[in-house]
Design an enzyme around this catalytic site. Sequence first.
Site, PDB file in Angstrom:
ATOM      1  N   GLU A   1     -14.744   4.567  42.190  1.00 52.01           N
ATOM      2  CA  GLU A   1     -15.283   4.343  43.607  1.00 52.01           C
ATOM      3  C   GLU A   1     -15.935   5.543  44.430  1.00 52.01           C
ATOM      4  O   GLU A   1     -16.246   5.138  45.370  1.00 52.01           O
ATOM      5  CB  GLU A   1     -13.698   4.251  44.324  1.00 52.01           C
ATOM      6  CG  GLU A   1     -12.819   5.447  44.391  1.00 52.01           C
ATOM      7  CD  GLU A   1     -12.024   5.685  43.101  1.00 52.01           C
ATOM      8  OE1 GLU A   1     -11.017   6.380  43.199  1.00 52.01           O
ATOM      9  OE2 GLU A   1     -12.376   5.199  42.140  1.00 52.01           O
TER      10      GLU A   1
ATOM     11  N   HIS B   1     -13.253   7.833  37.937  1.00 58.04           N
ATOM     12  CA  HIS B   1     -13.316   7.342  39.463  1.00 58.04           C
ATOM     13  C   HIS B   1     -14.212   6.571  39.777  1.00 58.04           C
ATOM     14  O   HIS B   1     -15.402   6.970  40.266  1.00 58.04           O
ATOM     15  CB  HIS B   1     -12.857   8.387  40.357  1.00 58.04           C
ATOM     16  CG  HIS B   1     -11.637   8.855  40.398  1.00 58.04           C
ATOM     17  ND1 HIS B   1     -10.405   8.263  41.129  1.00 58.04           N
ATOM     18  CD2 HIS B   1     -11.107   9.834  39.644  1.00 58.04           C
ATOM     19  CE1 HIS B   1      -9.305   9.007  40.773  1.00 58.04           C
ATOM     20  NE2 HIS B   1      -9.646  10.000  40.090  1.00 58.04           N
TER      21      HIS B   1
ATOM     22  N   CYS C   1      -7.533   5.876  36.190  1.00 55.08           N
ATOM     23  CA  CYS C   1      -6.798   7.161  36.207  1.00 55.08           C
ATOM     24  C   CYS C   1      -5.334   7.081  35.991  1.00 55.08           C
ATOM     25  O   CYS C   1      -4.768   6.673  34.945  1.00 55.08           O
ATOM     26  CB  CYS C   1      -7.345   8.341  37.178  1.00 55.08           C
ATOM     27  SG  CYS C   1      -7.600  10.036  36.872  1.00 55.08           S
TER      28      CYS C   1
END
Length: 206
Positions: free
Chosen positions: A186, A184, A89
């Site tokens: 994660e 993202h 990002c």
Amino acid sequence: MEKDPYILIVDYGSQLTQLIARRIREQGVFSRVISCNLLKGEDTAFVGQKDELLKGVVLSGGPESVGGQNSHSFDERLFDLNVPILGICFGMQIIAKVHGGKVEFGTNREFGRSLVRAHGRSKLLDEIQDFNNNVGQGLLNVWMSHGDAVAEIPKGFVELASSDTSSFSIVQDISRKIFGVQFHPEVFHTVNGKKFVKNFVDIAKI
């Protein structure tokens, strides 16, 4: 001091930085988180000399804009360490800006689930595909959270995936092993997020 190979995570103020570290550690790999403020000045141990144990760098997301007056500084010597780099990002936007790409500020705000369509081949995308659409294109379920977006990629980079609101959802400079993702990986909302992290760890050859 680290005694095992590790991946360095540069924290740009993301609430998810520790989650990035956790995903890397789930792969059995050490990670170390440092504030982006520690990259300033000549005393920076990570960019002033080569650390043979350092195998990769992750640039986290963050709440600021790369075009803002208070935007974090960035030490371009990180790109001279000759290790794979993954920008997430905000981290991806830093990579684009530093290398001469173009970032549009606040034009395509996006928060929530999104579908990303893969266009190219990359080790970062190995064995990652959630489903195909009706014309056979591979799609990925990911989680977006951004206001700025890369509008033009730098020379040497290629587009690997896009979404309806982000022309460059995944990019890479394969010769330098530099990667950027607009979403993202994660978070659990990105269905194959753990696989993204694993692939990056594999690219780092740990």
